[in-house]
Design a protein around this motif. Structure first.
Motif, short mmCIF file in Angstrom:
data_model
loop_
_atom_site.label_atom_id
_atom_site.label_comp_id
_atom_site.label_asym_id
_atom_site.label_seq_id
_atom_site.Cartn_x
_atom_site.Cartn_y
_atom_site.Cartn_z
N SER A 2 -2.28 35.48 18.80
CA SER A 2 -4.11 35.11 19.19
C SER A 2 -4.35 34.45 17.96
O SER A 2 -3.67 35.43 16.85
CB SER A 2 -4.77 36.37 19.53
OG SER A 2 -5.98 36.24 20.03
N PHE A 3 -5.41 33.98 17.32
CA PHE A 3 -5.84 33.17 16.51
C PHE A 3 -6.86 34.27 15.31
O PHE A 3 -6.04 33.98 14.66
CB PHE A 3 -6.56 31.74 17.15
CG PHE A 3 -6.89 31.08 15.35
CD1 PHE A 3 -8.29 31.85 15.47
CD2 PHE A 3 -6.40 30.47 14.96
CE1 PHE A 3 -9.28 30.70 14.37
CE2 PHE A 3 -6.73 30.19 14.11
CZ PHE A 3 -8.19 30.14 13.79
N SER A 4 -6.48 35.20 16.27
CA SER A 4 -8.08 35.79 15.62
C SER A 4 -7.22 36.76 14.95
O SER A 4 -7.99 37.51 13.92
CB SER A 4 -8.66 36.43 16.80
OG SER A 4 -8.25 37.60 17.63
N GLN A 7 -1.37 34.53 11.65
CA GLN A 7 -1.18 32.79 11.80
C GLN A 7 0.15 32.90 11.35
O GLN A 7 0.59 32.08 10.22
CB GLN A 7 -1.62 32.29 11.08
CG GLN A 7 -3.36 31.99 11.59
CD GLN A 7 -2.80 31.49 12.36
OE1 GLN A 7 -2.24 30.09 12.93
NE2 GLN A 7 -3.96 30.95 13.47
N GLU A 177 1.66 29.00 23.29
CA GLU A 177 -0.28 29.58 23.61
C GLU A 177 -0.87 28.23 22.87
O GLU A 177 -2.19 28.03 22.20
CB GLU A 177 -0.50 29.90 22.03
CG GLU A 177 -0.05 31.77 21.95
CD GLU A 177 -0.02 32.15 20.43
OE1 GLU A 177 -0.50 32.21 19.87
OE2 GLU A 177 1.13 32.94 19.53
N GLY A 180 -5.36 27.16 23.16
CA GLY A 180 -5.27 27.83 22.04
C GLY A 180 -5.21 26.67 21.05
O GLY A 180 -5.01 25.61 21.94
N PHE A 181 -5.68 26.70 20.21
CA PHE A 181 -6.68 25.33 19.68
C PHE A 181 -5.87 24.81 18.26
O PHE A 181 -6.50 24.23 17.22
CB PHE A 181 -7.63 25.17 19.24
CG PHE A 181 -8.21 26.61 18.52
CD1 PHE A 181 -8.98 26.67 16.99
CD2 PHE A 181 -8.81 27.10 19.71
CE1 PHE A 181 -9.15 27.67 17.12
CE2 PHE A 181 -9.61 28.47 18.95
CZ PHE A 181 -10.17 28.91 18.21
N TRP A 182 -5.01 26.43 17.42
CA TRP A 182 -4.71 26.72 16.61
C TRP A 182 -3.37 26.36 15.88
O TRP A 182 -2.35 26.38 15.09
CB TRP A 182 -4.70 28.11 15.61
CG TRP A 182 -3.61 28.86 17.50
CD1 TRP A 182 -2.76 29.26 17.02
CD2 TRP A 182 -4.82 29.74 18.22
NE1 TRP A 182 -2.35 30.20 18.35
CE2 TRP A 182 -3.82 29.96 19.15
CE3 TRP A 182 -6.16 29.17 18.59
CZ2 TRP A 182 -4.42 31.03 19.97
CZ3 TRP A 182 -6.64 30.24 19.80
CH2 TRP A 182 -5.78 30.81 20.71
N TYR A 183 -2.30 25.74 17.30
CA TYR A 183 -1.17 24.97 16.98
C TYR A 183 -0.93 23.52 16.98
O TYR A 183 -1.88 22.78 17.59
CB TYR A 183 -0.17 25.53 17.78
CG TYR A 183 0.13 26.96 17.73
CD1 TYR A 183 0.76 27.50 16.19
CD2 TYR A 183 0.21 27.85 18.39
CE1 TYR A 183 1.56 28.26 15.80
CE2 TYR A 183 0.72 29.16 18.02
CZ TYR A 183 1.24 29.61 16.72
OH TYR A 183 1.90 30.31 16.95
N GLY A 186 -1.65 22.61 20.22
CA GLY A 186 -2.78 23.22 21.16
C GLY A 186 -3.73 21.87 21.52
O GLY A 186 -3.65 21.01 20.76
N LYS A 188 -6.51 20.69 20.22
CA LYS A 188 -7.20 19.95 19.30
C LYS A 188 -6.42 18.85 18.80
O LYS A 188 -7.18 17.68 18.96
CB LYS A 188 -7.65 21.23 17.74
CG LYS A 188 -8.81 21.62 17.61
CD LYS A 188 -8.88 22.34 16.46
CE LYS A 188 -10.24 23.47 16.30
NZ LYS A 188 -10.54 23.50 15.23
N ASN A 221 -1.48 32.20 26.02
CA ASN A 221 -2.23 33.05 25.20
C ASN A 221 -3.76 33.35 26.20
O ASN A 221 -3.58 33.18 27.20
CB ASN A 221 -3.41 32.46 23.90
CG ASN A 221 -3.73 33.56 22.53
OD1 ASN A 221 -3.00 34.08 21.99
ND2 ASN A 221 -4.42 33.77 22.61
#
Length: 349
Positions: A2-4, A7, A177, A180-183, A186, A188, A221
């Motif tokens: 999880s991004f939170s 990393q 994941e 999610g937006f962190w890879y 993902g 984004k 995720n």
């Protein structure tokens, strides 16, 4: 992860050594083979109904069959998996984990970047230890669009051929994941349609190359960091997935029970597939609550027949995820791992 909280990625090992061939017995069960993949599989068994010639000639020309992964897809007992520092290039950390847990893991996860060759020796090391290798294949060096369009086909075919040549079971999770937006792959920088197109394209090439030794893992995720991102658009379809590899960690904040951490995600996924779940990455953040989190993970997994195990991220990075971050955590993990439902001989599932 999880991004939170995290990393980080485990370091990638050295290039693979020579392949070691090992065939398995053919057993009954279900599969995600396409028609072409099934044809490849049957030809590997010398069962081509269109073949001509005598039975003796067919038998003499019969190649080694592909390893049949089907008995590993939904075993009677549950996987006890681990991702550990340097493993499986070096097994020291896995051996330490096994000693502290009181039980050997039978699933060993490691990370491979897009462009890396299929690391046959690492898969072999895992198998020699008594575990199935589980590769998180990360497309940092290309785009989902380029994969789906065929621009990466030469690399994918070479990778698939290496899988077929080694002829050992391996779990592969591509683009984990993705919701999610962190890879880079993902939300984004890519769409759900681009993800599913890339995933299916890779799978189809593996079938074309007869690389049916793969357990295909789809790894979203848990949804609580991005509740508005629906999972169904990312789903490649039952013909393309063997395990649903949910990823979710017990952090210092956020959901802290099995039901609240995994429940909403699993419920949403059950709306479009009945494929078995595996917790593809998990651990508990060091602190007073960690022993309770460990117990929650084991008990929750044991209570659900449709969850076939988990992989513990046993690293000390940014926070101490290891089972031995404290004496009570280690004691609790060992006590829970003693449950006979966890761990089995992967050569005789």
């Amino acid at each position: 992860m999880s991004f939170s909280v995290r990393q980080v990625r485990a370091p990638r090992p050295l290039r693979a050594l020579a392949a070691v061939l090992l065939a398995g017995a053919l057993l009954a069960g279900c599969s995600t083979f396409s028609d072409e993949g099934r044809a490849q599989y049957e030809r590997g068994q010398g069962e081509n109904p269109d073949a001509t010639g005598t039975a003796e000639a067919t038998e003499s020309a019969k190649p080694e069959p592909p390893y049949d992964v089907r008995p590993l897809l939904d075993p009677k007992k549950k996987y006890l998996g681990v991702a550990a520092d340097g493993a499986p290039a070096r097994m020291t950390a896995v051996q330490d984990f096994a000693k502290r847990a009181g039980k050997k893991p039978n699933l060993i996860e490691f990370y491979s970047a897009w462009g890396d060759q299929y690391e046959q020796q690492l898969v072999q090391n895992s198998w020699d230890y008594g575990a199935v290798a589980f590769i998180a294949w990360e497309p940092f060096k290309t785009s989902l669009k380029d994969i789906a369009s065929g621009r990466q086909d030469a690399y994918i075919r070479e990778y698939a051929q290496s899988v077929a040549d080694l002829n050992l079971p391996v779990a592969i999770s591509f683009g984990h994941e993705m919701n999610g937006f962190w890879y880079p792959w993902g939300t984004k920088k890519a769409t759900a349609a681009q993800f599913t197109a890339a995933y299916k394209h890779i799978h189809d090439i593996f079938d074309d190359e007869g690389a049916t030794q793969v357990i295909w893992v789809w790894s979203p995720n848990v949804t609580h960091p991005m509740p508005n991102v629906k999972l169904k658009p990312f789903w490649p379809g039952d013909d393309y997935v063997d395990w649903v590899g949910v990823i979710g960690y017990y952090g210092a904040t956020g959901p802290n029970t099995y039901k609240t951490l995994y429940g909403p995600t699993m419920t949403e996924i059950r709306g479009f597939t009945k494929k078995p779940f595996i917790i593809a990455e998990t651990a508990a953040q060091a602190g007073e609550r960690k022993p309770a989190d460990i117990e929650s993970l084991f008990q929750g997994t044991a209570d659900r027949d449709d969850v076939i195990g988990f992989v513990w991220f046993n690293f000390d990075k940014e926070t101490d995820w290891r089972i031995n971050s404290g004496p009570l955590s280690e004691k609790t993990f060992k006590k829970q791992a003693a449950n006979p439902d966890f761990g089995f001989d992967v050569t005789k599932p």
